[in-house]
Design a protein around this motif. Structure first.
Motif: not given
Length: 169
Positions: A76-77, A108-110, A114-116, A120-121
């Motif tokens: 994922f990461h 912003c990337t963090n 986190a939103f993605l 997915f979780s």
């Protein structure tokens, strides 16, 4: 240390150290109901030290270690860190950013990652927002520490043309 592959190993090892530190902090904060989610930290020191290919390799290895350390689905990461870097690598190699721009980019990337992860979780909405809030508060001092450590351990006397041969053409 003029070999760019040595810089790759050093920066990746520093990333692994940072993942370990975040895991340690999360083990202390976990009983309090807080989880620091900070994959956005790993972009900043890379652009200064590594060329594009080595940077991508380091981010993918770091992504796999993040997945393994925090029990996320394997890849994922690694996938999303690599994808975000490939989409934004021209931003980094402009060399016109000040530290404030880089912090905003990391936040912003963090937040995007986190939103993605939230999508997915089974991360609950309130837990997602509180963890993102605490992570955003701590990303600045941790980013300063990680950047300082990378700058301290990598010599600044290496010309950028040696680290990134594509710029010298």
């Amino acid at each position: 240390m003029n070999n760019p592959n040595q810089f790759l190993v050093l920066v990746t090892a520093l990333n692994l150290l940072l993942v370990g530190c975040i895991a340690l902090i999360n083990s202390v904060l976990g009983p309090l109901g807080v989880f620091l989610y900070l994959p956005g930290l790993f972009f900043h020191p890379h652009y200064q030290i590594l060329d594009s290919y080595r940077n991508l390799l380091s981010l993918i290895v770091t992504g796999f270690i993040l997945d393994h350390s925090f029990n996320h689905p394997f890849g994922f990461h690694a996938f999303f860190l690599g994808l975000i870097y490939l989409l934004t690598k021209d931003f980094f190699h402009l060399g016109k950013q000040i530290f404030k721009h880089l912090i905003v980019y990391q936040i912003c990337t963090n937040s995007l990652l986190a939103f993605l992860w939230f999508l997915f979780s089974g991360w609950g909405g309130v837990r997602f927002l509180s963890d993102l809030f605490f992570s955003t508060l701590l990303i600045i001092p941790i980013s300063l520490w990680h950047s300082s450590l990378c700058n301290l351990l990598t010599p600044r006397a290496i010309p950028s043309s040696e680290l990134n041969p594509s710029k010298s053409k």
